[in-house]
Design an enzyme around this catalytic site. Structure first.
Site, short mmCIF file in Angstrom:
data_model
loop_
_atom_site.label_atom_id
_atom_site.label_comp_id
_atom_site.label_asym_id
_atom_site.label_seq_id
_atom_site.Cartn_x
_atom_site.Cartn_y
_atom_site.Cartn_z
N GLY A 89 0.80 -1.21 0.00
CA GLY A 89 0.00 0.00 0.00
C GLY A 89 0.84 1.26 0.00
O GLY A 89 0.33 2.35 0.29
N THR A 90 2.12 1.14 -0.36
CA THR A 90 3.02 2.29 -0.35
C THR A 90 2.50 3.42 -1.23
O THR A 90 2.61 4.61 -0.88
CB THR A 90 4.43 1.87 -0.83
OG1 THR A 90 4.95 0.91 0.10
CG2 THR A 90 5.36 3.07 -0.92
N PRO A 120 6.87 15.48 1.80
CA PRO A 120 5.97 14.35 2.05
C PRO A 120 6.60 13.22 2.84
O PRO A 120 5.94 12.60 3.68
CB PRO A 120 5.56 13.90 0.65
CG PRO A 120 6.52 14.53 -0.30
CD PRO A 120 7.00 15.78 0.36
N ASN A 121 7.89 12.94 2.60
CA ASN A 121 8.56 11.85 3.31
C ASN A 121 9.15 12.32 4.64
O ASN A 121 8.93 11.69 5.68
CB ASN A 121 9.67 11.24 2.45
CG ASN A 121 9.16 10.60 1.19
OD1 ASN A 121 8.90 11.31 0.22
ND2 ASN A 121 8.99 9.28 1.19
N SER A 129 6.35 4.16 8.29
CA SER A 129 6.59 3.41 7.07
C SER A 129 5.23 2.96 6.55
O SER A 129 4.30 2.77 7.34
CB SER A 129 7.47 2.19 7.35
OG SER A 129 7.42 1.27 6.27
N SER A 130 5.13 2.79 5.25
CA SER A 130 3.89 2.21 4.72
C SER A 130 3.59 0.88 5.38
O SER A 130 2.43 0.50 5.57
CB SER A 130 4.01 1.99 3.20
OG SER A 130 4.29 3.20 2.54
N THR A 177 -38.87 -29.64 8.88
CA THR A 177 -37.50 -30.14 8.89
C THR A 177 -37.32 -31.00 7.64
O THR A 177 -38.24 -31.72 7.23
CB THR A 177 -37.22 -30.99 10.14
OG1 THR A 177 -38.14 -32.09 10.19
CG2 THR A 177 -37.35 -30.16 11.41
N HIS A 178 -36.14 -30.93 7.03
CA HIS A 178 -35.87 -31.63 5.77
C HIS A 178 -36.85 -31.21 4.67
O HIS A 178 -37.14 -31.98 3.75
CB HIS A 178 -35.95 -33.15 5.95
CG HIS A 178 -35.01 -33.70 6.97
ND1 HIS A 178 -33.72 -34.07 6.67
CD2 HIS A 178 -35.18 -33.92 8.30
CE1 HIS A 178 -33.13 -34.51 7.76
NE2 HIS A 178 -33.99 -34.42 8.77
N SER A 308 -42.56 -8.17 -12.32
CA SER A 308 -42.35 -8.80 -13.62
C SER A 308 -42.65 -7.82 -14.74
O SER A 308 -43.56 -6.99 -14.63
CB SER A 308 -43.27 -10.02 -13.76
OG SER A 308 -43.21 -10.56 -15.07
N LYS A 314 -47.65 -9.34 -10.46
CA LYS A 314 -46.67 -10.17 -9.74
C LYS A 314 -45.77 -9.27 -8.89
O LYS A 314 -45.26 -8.26 -9.36
CB LYS A 314 -45.83 -10.95 -10.74
CG LYS A 314 -44.95 -12.02 -10.12
CD LYS A 314 -44.34 -12.89 -11.23
CE LYS A 314 -43.59 -14.08 -10.65
NZ LYS A 314 -42.33 -13.66 -10.04
N ASN A 316 -42.45 -9.56 -6.28
CA ASN A 316 -41.37 -10.45 -5.86
C ASN A 316 -40.75 -10.03 -4.53
O ASN A 316 -40.82 -8.86 -4.15
CB ASN A 316 -40.28 -10.48 -6.93
CG ASN A 316 -40.75 -11.08 -8.23
OD1 ASN A 316 -41.66 -11.91 -8.24
ND2 ASN A 316 -40.15 -10.67 -9.34
N GLU A 321 -33.93 -10.93 -1.79
CA GLU A 321 -33.03 -11.28 -2.89
C GLU A 321 -31.79 -10.38 -2.90
O GLU A 321 -30.69 -10.84 -3.23
CB GLU A 321 -33.78 -11.19 -4.22
CG GLU A 321 -34.82 -12.31 -4.39
CD GLU A 321 -35.71 -12.11 -5.60
OE1 GLU A 321 -35.55 -11.10 -6.31
OE2 GLU A 321 -36.58 -12.97 -5.82
#
Length: 450
Positions: A89-90, A120-121, A129-130, A177-178, A308, A314, A316, A321
């Protein structure tokens, strides 16, 4: 490396421009919360370096004011580096350093070019440090997003589900169930299970907090803290903690904090678990509302828009979703974070940018989806008690309530006869004189909410 052409109106400089040209990959840039969190690091670092006598007071003040502008969103269009970039990410760190330095120089001299007192540095990145700044920023941005966006949205969803659990406490329905008929329960009990899933998701987010609170800042290049003051990290992090209200602390071990990103992987895992919970809830809501005439139809969802382009009338389940699609994206994001987390080679993970992008996107998506799910779907859900009770009465699983009186085999025989004749368990029991009506009402009555 030769000359590079930087746009005249840009606050960033040559390093950022090189990154823009080198990493024309996706068009994706870091979200605002990442940029403001990175600016917070720079702001607090400048203040502490000034207090330690390492940075001239006027320069420190200008850097602080420039960082404040970034945090306020005034320079948002200056952060132009693609997410897919150098693994540390430097380039994004330097993008921030250059923008803050340029704006600070503008404040001090009235111009961006010419003799620039703020480097900047040497000044904005002083003591950093980055390799420690970017992991720190990921943690802070994630904590900020979780606290201010995701937790409130999930709490809203939990409250909406609990409200429906109370409202539907007396609505008897058939359990399943199931995907087969099971014994009766209440719609309130079903919704209480959904609410508990969300509550546990909130607990999981709270549980990862202490690992995210630990920040890599102070380790500089490889974790040794070279070129930084001994008090820099602890004081900068304490200042960040005061400004954010988050109990941020310096990493117990800087080598772990930079070489591994286990806290990010853990957090992504918690987000994936929440996504899986939302899939279960959203799918159940869709099925319970299916029909409305040829499905289960035990609940009705709010009608939000035509469903639709060809079938008039219709409607939905659009919000569930949406939730399902968001959850799918979060699960995919977690896979990326998991793979990226394995890329801690010796003293540095080299997939930090994509980890940050995926983690923060997951938080943002889940927050938005949970809020919409609560407000535009769950809040408007209504029960259809007649449909629910009708399914109970028709169910062969009603014979389960007769087991204490008839035994398993006796109840099974009654159930089989009901299936063969197309009659209900109650009707067969009455016809055969197995039990009287009063006893059947007692044994087959509506379930008690628990």
């Amino acid at each position: 490396m030769g000359s590079v052409r930087v746009p005249l109106n840009a606050h960033y400089g040559a390093q950022t421009q090189r990154a823009v040209e080198n990493f024309a990959i996706s068009g994706l840039v870091f979200p605002d919360v990442f940029i403001t969190s990175l600016a917070l690091v720079k702001r607090c670092a400048a203040q502490v370096n000034g207090e330690l006598g390492l940075l001239d007071g006027a320069l420190a003040d200008a850097i602080i004011r420039a960082a404040d502008e970034v945090m306020a969103g005034r320079l948002a269009n200056q952060f132009v580096v693609d997410v897919f970039q150098t693994g540390s990410g430097t380039s994004t760190n330097m993008n921030m350093n250059e923008v803050i330095a340029s704006r600070a120089n503008e404040m001090l001299t009235g111009q961006r070019g010419g003799k620039s007192p703020v480097h900047p540095n040497d000044h904005v990145n002083l003591g950093q440090s980055s390799n420690d700044v970017i992991p720190t920023t990921i943690h802070v941005a994630a904590l900020d997003s979780i606290r201010n966006r995701l937790v409130p949205a999930l709490a809203r969803l939990q409250a909406a589900l609990n409200e429906k659990a109370d409202a539907f406490a007396d609505v008897g329905k058939l359990g399943r169930t199931h995907l087969q008929d099971a014994v009766p329960m209440t719609l309130g009990q079903e919704f209480s299970g959904y609410a508990r899933q969300v509550a546990l998701g909130l607990e999981r987010l709270e549980a990862v907090g202490p690992r995210l609170w630990e920040l890599a800042l102070g380790g500089t290049a490889v974790g040794t803290g070279i070129n930084t003051h001994g008090d820099f990290a602890s004081r900068t992090i304490a200042l960040m903690a005061r400004r954010t209200g988050i109990p941020l602390v310096e990493a117990v071990n800087h080598f772990s904090a930079q070489a591994a990103q286990d806290a990010v992987v853990e957090t992504s895992g918690a987000l994936k678990t929440i996504a899986v919970s939302l899939v279960k809830i959203a799918n159940d809501i869709r099925w319970l509302a299916s029909g409305p005439r040829s499905g289960l139809g035990e609940i009705t969802l709010p009608s939000l828009q035509p469903g639709s382009s060809i079938m008039p009338g219709k409607v939905n389940p659009v919000i569930p979703e949406v939730v399902l699609q968001v959850a799918a994206q979060v699960v995919g994001n977690d896979a990326v974070v998991t793979v990226a987390g394995q890329s801690g080679s010796f003293e540095l993970n080299v997939m930090l940018p994509v980890m940050a992008h995926n983690l923060l996107q997951s938080i943002s998506l889940l927050a938005s989806a949970a809020g919409v799910f609560a407000d535009r779907c769950i809040a408007g859900v209504t029960a259809n008690p007649k449909t629910c009770s009708g399914f109970i009465e028709k169910s062969l699983a009603m014979a389960t309530g007769l087991v204490p009186r008839l035994g398993y085999d006796g109840a099974a025989a009654l159930s089989k006869k009901a299936l063969d004749t197309g009659k209900t368990v109650r009707e067969v029991a009455l016809e055969d004189g197995v039990l009287n009506a009063a006893t059947l009402d007692e044994l087959l009555g509506p379930p008690t909410d628990r």
